[in-house]
Design a protein around this motif. Structure first.
Motif, PDB file in Angstrom:
ATOM      1  N   THR A  56      27.647 -49.499  13.132  1.00  0.00           N
ATOM      2  CA  THR A  56      27.310 -48.652  12.273  1.00  0.00           C
ATOM      3  C   THR A  56      26.569 -47.227  13.453  1.00  0.00           C
ATOM      4  N   SER A  57      25.489 -47.930  14.177  1.00  0.00           N
ATOM      5  CA  SER A  57      25.346 -46.751  15.170  1.00  0.00           C
ATOM      6  C   SER A  57      26.085 -46.487  15.998  1.00  0.00           C
ATOM      7  N   ALA A  60      28.223 -43.894  14.074  1.00  0.00           N
ATOM      8  CA  ALA A  60      27.576 -42.786  13.781  1.00  0.00           C
ATOM      9  C   ALA A  60      27.323 -41.543  15.003  1.00  0.00           C
ATOM     10  N   SER A  61      27.063 -42.433  16.405  1.00  0.00           N
ATOM     11  CA  SER A  61      26.905 -41.843  17.466  1.00  0.00           C
ATOM     12  C   SER A  61      28.174 -40.805  17.893  1.00  0.00           C
ATOM     13  N   GLN A  67      27.740 -39.243   9.916  1.00  0.00           N
ATOM     14  CA  GLN A  67      26.174 -39.034   9.829  1.00  0.00           C
ATOM     15  C   GLN A  67      25.913 -38.420   8.442  1.00  0.00           C
ATOM     16  N   ILE A  70      26.048 -41.115   5.627  1.00  0.00           N
ATOM     17  CA  ILE A  70      25.207 -42.218   5.404  1.00  0.00           C
ATOM     18  C   ILE A  70      23.852 -41.693   5.558  1.00  0.00           C
ATOM     19  N   PHE A  71      23.519 -40.545   6.102  1.00  0.00           N
ATOM     20  CA  PHE A  71      22.279 -40.067   6.257  1.00  0.00           C
ATOM     21  C   PHE A  71      21.798 -39.045   5.197  1.00  0.00           C
ATOM     22  N   ARG A 199      18.215 -47.659   8.632  1.00  0.00           N
ATOM     23  CA  ARG A 199      19.325 -47.222   7.761  1.00  0.00           C
ATOM     24  C   ARG A 199      20.564 -47.337   8.465  1.00  0.00           C
ATOM     25  N   GLY A 200      20.690 -46.865   9.746  1.00  0.00           N
ATOM     26  CA  GLY A 200      21.851 -47.013  10.455  1.00  0.00           C
ATOM     27  C   GLY A 200      22.013 -47.938  11.592  1.00  0.00           C
ATOM     28  N   PHE A 202      20.084 -48.695  14.119  1.00  0.00           N
ATOM     29  CA  PHE A 202      19.771 -48.145  15.453  1.00  0.00           C
ATOM     30  C   PHE A 202      18.638 -48.942  16.084  1.00  0.00           C
TER      31      PHE A 202
END
Length: 255
Positions: A56-57, A60-61, A67, A70-71, A199-200, A202
């Motif tokens: 996920t991280s 998302a990056s 992003q 999910i955020f 959440r992600g 990270f």
């Protein structure tokens, strides 16, 4: 865990042995993927392959649009991921209802202030997307003129923050002529960063915050980012990232 685990430490080894990896094998370090190859992360996770850092991280990056999906609860209200013209049309109703004026459009996969556009209102953006070869997907969010743009670097116990400002450009990025100055995070802002990272998935992150009087919001998060404006050196930064990876690897191997 039973049996020896395979630890993959580079892309060449990953794709050489890709189809032979077994559950609980470990891929160590960020995977270099071409645009469109991100579905391989799903395949690896479904097969039980363990990734350092998390899938996920890593995804998302690579994607601002992901992003925004999910955020969204951490971002400025009405920040929306737009995938097609119909979705943008629906957003025009939302933005009119909430009486938003100017809007910011952020292209996916663009960094350093590139791909950030300001429109007079949501209708102008809709007209632009209708008449031109606008590249979907992208993010749209309300424009805010007064806020503090804060970059936060979190590496395990190391935390550093600095404010970015540019009186000549609404893009605060240092690549766009912005200047950096130290910023003291308060406890609530640091806890906010920890929640976003949790959440992600990270283990470490560069977070960009929009700090306003009432609260702060997330604008972007990445596993890595430029260190211009930061006190930490590139060498120390890489060492801390590697230390984090090694700690996560030890935890998985001893689990």
């Amino acid at each position: 865990m039973k049996g020896p685990l395979t630890v993959i430490r580079n892309n060449q080894s990953l794709f050489t042995s890709y189809h032979h990896l077994k559950r609980n094998d470990i891929v160590y370090g960020r995977i270099r993927l071409k645009p469109g190859e991100e579905h391989l992360l799903t395949d690896l996770v479904e097969r039980g392959i363990l990734l350092i850092p998390s899938a996920t991280s890593q995804l998302a990056s690579r994607s601002k649009v992901f992003q925004a999906r999910i955020f969204s609860e951490f971002m400025l209200p009405d920040t929306s991921a737009i995938y097609d013209l119909h979705g943008l049309l629906l957003a025009t109703t939302l933005y009119r209802k909430h009486q938003h004026g100017r809007v910011v459009m952020k292209q996916d996969r663009k960094n350093g202030g590139v791909g950030i556009h300001l429109f007079y209102d949501i209708e102008e953006l809709y007209n632009h997307a209708s008449w031109s070869s606008c590249s979907f997907p992208f993010i749209v969010q309300p424009y805010r003129e007064s806020y503090r743009d804060v970059r936060v670097v979190v590496l395990d116990g190391y935390v550093e923050a600095y404010e970015r400002s540019n009186s000549d450009n609404f893009r605060q990025n240092l690549h766009c002529g912005g200047k950096a100055s130290p910023y003291m995070l308060n406890d609530q802002e640091l806890e906010f960063c920890r929640e976003v990272m949790g959440r992600g998935g990270f283990p470490y992150a560069h977070l960009d915050l929009m700090v306003m009087e009432e609260k702060c919001y997330l604008t972007e998060i990445n596993l890595r980012g430029g260190l211009q404006g930061a006190k930490i050196s590139g060498e120390e930064y890489r060492r801390k990232v590697n230390d984090t990876h090694e700690r996560l690897l030890a935890n998985l191997q001893g689990g």
